[in-house]
Design a protein around this motif. Structure first.
Motif, mmCIF file in Angstrom:
data_model
loop_
_atom_site.group_PDB
_atom_site.id
_atom_site.type_symbol
_atom_site.label_atom_id
_atom_site.label_comp_id
_atom_site.label_asym_id
_atom_site.label_seq_id
_atom_site.Cartn_x
_atom_site.Cartn_y
_atom_site.Cartn_z
ATOM 1 N N HIS A 81 -1.105 12.065 11.352
ATOM 2 C CA HIS A 81 -1.182 12.536 9.862
ATOM 3 C C HIS A 81 0.621 11.800 9.337
ATOM 4 C CE1 HIS A 81 -4.521 14.166 9.015
ATOM 5 N NE2 HIS A 81 -4.580 15.266 9.940
ATOM 6 N N SER A 82 1.545 12.006 10.267
ATOM 7 C CA SER A 82 2.856 11.643 9.929
ATOM 8 C C SER A 82 2.971 10.254 9.829
ATOM 9 C CB SER A 82 3.934 12.157 10.950
ATOM 10 O OG SER A 82 3.592 11.626 11.949
ATOM 11 N N ASP A 83 2.232 9.329 10.507
ATOM 12 C CA ASP A 83 2.366 7.856 10.492
ATOM 13 C C ASP A 83 1.513 7.277 9.446
ATOM 14 O OD1 ASP A 83 2.679 7.746 14.276
ATOM 15 O OD2 ASP A 83 4.055 8.250 12.504
ATOM 16 N N SER A 84 0.455 8.101 8.953
ATOM 17 C CA SER A 84 -0.514 7.489 7.989
ATOM 18 C C SER A 84 0.185 7.190 6.723
ATOM 19 C CB SER A 84 -1.770 8.729 7.893
ATOM 20 O OG SER A 84 -2.427 8.305 6.743
ATOM 21 N N ALA A 85 -0.299 5.874 6.074
ATOM 22 C CA ALA A 85 0.454 5.605 5.006
ATOM 23 C C ALA A 85 -0.331 6.083 3.973
ATOM 24 C CB ALA A 85 0.358 3.688 5.055
ATOM 25 N N ASP A 86 0.632 6.633 3.076
ATOM 26 C CA ASP A 86 0.388 7.420 1.769
ATOM 27 C C ASP A 86 -0.594 8.612 1.952
ATOM 28 O OD1 ASP A 86 -0.415 3.988 0.412
ATOM 29 O OD2 ASP A 86 1.680 5.262 0.517
ATOM 30 N N ALA A 87 -0.450 8.935 3.531
ATOM 31 C CA ALA A 87 -1.236 10.097 3.807
ATOM 32 C C ALA A 87 -2.843 10.215 3.003
ATOM 33 C CB ALA A 87 -0.537 11.353 3.274
ATOM 34 N N GLN A 88 -3.664 9.051 3.269
ATOM 35 C CA GLN A 88 -4.796 8.922 2.541
ATOM 36 C C GLN A 88 -5.767 10.239 3.449
ATOM 37 O OE1 GLN A 88 -5.167 4.745 3.276
ATOM 38 N NE2 GLN A 88 -5.214 4.543 0.977
ATOM 39 N N THR A 89 -6.922 10.614 2.548
ATOM 40 C CA THR A 89 -7.638 11.552 3.253
ATOM 41 C C THR A 89 -8.624 10.731 4.069
ATOM 42 O OG1 THR A 89 -9.296 11.496 1.359
ATOM 43 C CG2 THR A 89 -7.326 13.013 1.341
ATOM 44 N N PRO A 90 -9.349 11.204 4.984
ATOM 45 C CA PRO A 90 -10.521 10.519 5.701
ATOM 46 C C PRO A 90 -11.539 9.793 4.837
ATOM 47 C CG PRO A 90 -10.092 12.637 6.690
ATOM 48 C CD PRO A 90 -9.301 12.738 5.640
ATOM 49 N N GLU A 91 -12.003 10.491 3.863
ATOM 50 C CA GLU A 91 -12.942 10.201 2.785
ATOM 51 C C GLU A 91 -12.334 8.780 2.033
ATOM 52 O OE1 GLU A 91 -13.650 14.068 3.664
ATOM 53 O OE2 GLU A 91 -11.835 13.381 2.850
ATOM 54 N N GLN A 92 -10.896 8.810 1.600
ATOM 55 C CA GLN A 92 -10.521 7.656 1.035
ATOM 56 C C GLN A 92 -10.303 6.368 1.979
ATOM 57 O OE1 GLN A 92 -6.685 9.541 -0.122
ATOM 58 N NE2 GLN A 92 -7.469 9.804 -2.236
ATOM 59 N N ILE A 93 -9.904 6.743 3.226
ATOM 60 C CA ILE A 93 -9.930 5.661 4.173
ATOM 61 C C ILE A 93 -11.445 5.208 4.610
ATOM 62 C CG2 ILE A 93 -9.539 5.042 6.553
ATOM 63 C CD1 ILE A 93 -7.384 7.251 6.578
ATOM 64 N N VAL A 94 -12.470 5.914 4.683
ATOM 65 C CA VAL A 94 -13.823 5.367 4.835
ATOM 66 C C VAL A 94 -14.270 4.520 3.816
ATOM 67 C CG1 VAL A 94 -16.238 6.161 4.957
ATOM 68 C CG2 VAL A 94 -14.352 7.527 6.540
ATOM 69 N N ILE A 95 -13.999 4.770 2.479
ATOM 70 C CA ILE A 95 -14.306 4.072 1.306
ATOM 71 C C ILE A 95 -13.643 2.591 1.480
ATOM 72 C CG2 ILE A 95 -14.126 3.790 -1.274
ATOM 73 C CD1 ILE A 95 -14.312 6.807 -1.442
ATOM 74 N N LEU A 96 -12.620 2.715 1.850
ATOM 75 C CA LEU A 96 -11.911 1.311 1.953
ATOM 76 C C LEU A 96 -12.665 0.444 3.125
ATOM 77 C CD1 LEU A 96 -8.041 2.299 1.847
ATOM 78 C CD2 LEU A 96 -9.427 1.173 0.085
ATOM 79 N N ILE A 97 -12.837 1.320 4.447
ATOM 80 C CA ILE A 97 -13.431 0.611 5.482
ATOM 81 C C ILE A 97 -14.945 0.035 5.010
ATOM 82 C CG2 ILE A 97 -14.768 0.974 7.709
ATOM 83 C CD1 ILE A 97 -12.282 3.017 8.193
ATOM 84 N N GLN A 98 -15.578 0.991 4.240
ATOM 85 C CA GLN A 98 -16.907 0.352 3.706
ATOM 86 C C GLN A 98 -16.782 -0.979 2.922
ATOM 87 O OE1 GLN A 98 -18.531 3.853 1.915
ATOM 88 N NE2 GLN A 98 -19.239 4.839 4.071
ATOM 89 N N GLU A 99 -15.787 -1.092 2.217
ATOM 90 C CA GLU A 99 -15.487 -2.157 1.418
ATOM 91 C C GLU A 99 -15.200 -3.388 2.113
ATOM 92 O OE1 GLU A 99 -12.484 -1.041 -1.316
ATOM 93 O OE2 GLU A 99 -13.813 0.452 -2.610
ATOM 94 N N GLY A 100 -14.917 -3.393 3.444
ATOM 95 C CA GLY A 100 -14.890 -4.518 4.178
ATOM 96 C C GLY A 100 -13.539 -4.394 5.220
ATOM 97 N N ASP A 101 -12.716 -3.608 5.311
ATOM 98 C CA ASP A 101 -11.581 -3.695 5.787
ATOM 99 C C ASP A 101 -11.856 -3.328 7.558
ATOM 100 O OD1 ASP A 101 -8.944 -3.482 6.903
ATOM 101 O OD2 ASP A 101 -8.195 -2.587 5.012
ATOM 102 N N LEU A 102 -12.114 -4.438 7.979
ATOM 103 C CA LEU A 102 -12.335 -4.568 9.567
ATOM 104 C C LEU A 102 -11.125 -3.659 10.417
ATOM 105 C CD1 LEU A 102 -14.265 -4.535 11.897
ATOM 106 C CD2 LEU A 102 -13.528 -7.153 12.076
ATOM 107 N N ARG A 103 -9.882 -4.252 10.222
ATOM 108 C CA ARG A 103 -8.603 -3.609 10.809
ATOM 109 C C ARG A 103 -8.331 -2.244 10.678
ATOM 110 N NH1 ARG A 103 -4.197 -1.797 9.836
ATOM 111 N NH2 ARG A 103 -4.671 -2.058 7.503
ATOM 112 N N LEU A 104 -8.673 -1.614 9.452
ATOM 113 C CA LEU A 104 -8.740 -0.459 9.093
ATOM 114 C C LEU A 104 -9.833 0.645 9.761
ATOM 115 C CD1 LEU A 104 -7.217 1.837 7.629
ATOM 116 C CD2 LEU A 104 -8.786 1.423 5.771
#
Length: 269
Positions: A17-40
């Protein structure tokens, strides 16, 4: 052991949590992943491996080693599957949804691994009762076993809560026992013996419970150890004596198992 593992897990999660950029929630991160961010996706799965291990261990009711146990691989694949299937519109958290998917896949895995049930279907054991209802003794037996197991878990949890309350009266925290436990088997065996001697002596126990402290001077008259040994292991002796003397049958059984196991190790050595 479980407390140590939990502390390690908690430390990893705090670092995440301390290293996470912008402290995004898991839900927000999953949405970005579903949009095609393989690295994330890869980073997200790596960061949440401790969470997956915790869910898997809770399901299996034992510590699951991520490096060795197949159950962890199954659960990690299910976590990845949950990323694909998650919908924010469903109105629930991603972690709650992923746990459901993990448990579902682990149940499927366990069923496949039960070779006996594959060879002989449950329906083979179905019989009619006196009222012509179809019943399955195997399923009934399993349901009773599951109930007894759950009941035992709840009673053990209740014993730990009560013991923790009693320890607090001596200024001892349950977590202190991890550090207070002797590292060597022979030392533990000696302290088990001292605690058992203390628990069987009504007068010594009354002194300990009334003064909320270990009656070192009186105890020295009955055991062959130094005052320094009693003082150094005060917390451990008090805790074990309370378990031996108190209403803690499950915790006493655990102590007996540990004692028998360690005696066996001593014999082999």
């Amino acid at each position: 052991m479980l407390l140590v593992l939990f502390k390690k897990f908690l430390g990893k999660r705090q670092a995440h949590h301390s290293d996470s950029a912008d402290a995004q929630t898991p839900e927000q991160i999953v949405i970005l992943i579903q949009e095609g961010d393989l690295r994330l996706r890869n980073q997200f799965i790596t960061d949440y491996q401790p969470y997956v291990a915790k869910v898997t261990s809770r399901f299996c009711k034992r510590y699951v080693d991520p490096a060795r146990d197949d159950e962890f691989s199954i659960a990690l694949g299910a976590f990845n599957e949950a990323i694909n299937q998650f919908s924010p519109q469903a109105g629930r958290s991603f972690l709650g949804f992923s746990e459901q998917v993990i448990r579902r896949r682990l149940i499927d895995y366990v069923r496949k691994e039960q070779r006996f049930s594959q060879q002989i279907p449950y329906s083979t054991f179905e019989v009619e009762d006196e009222e012509d209802n179809i019943v399955n003794p195997v399923e009934i037996h399993q349901a009773v076993e599951q109930y007894e197991k759950q009941k035992g878990m709840e009673e053990r949890r209740s014993e730990i809560i009560d013991l923790n309350r009693c320890l607090s009266e001596f200024g001892i925290r349950f977590g202190d026992l991890v550090d207070a436990s002797p590292k060597h088997d022979d030392s533990r065996q000696a302290l088990f013996g001292i605690a058992k001697t203390l628990s069987k002596d009504g007068e010594l126990m009354r002194l300990m419970l009334s003064k909320r402290m270990l009656p070192i001077k009186d105890l020295l008259a009955q055991v062959k150890v130094s005052r320094k040994t009693l003082e150094r292991n005060r917390k451990f002796i008090i805790a074990v004596a309370l378990i031996y003397q108190g209403p803690y049958p499950y915790l006493r059984d655990y102590l007996h198992i540990r004692e028998d196991h360690e005696k066996g190790e001593d014999v082999r050595e």
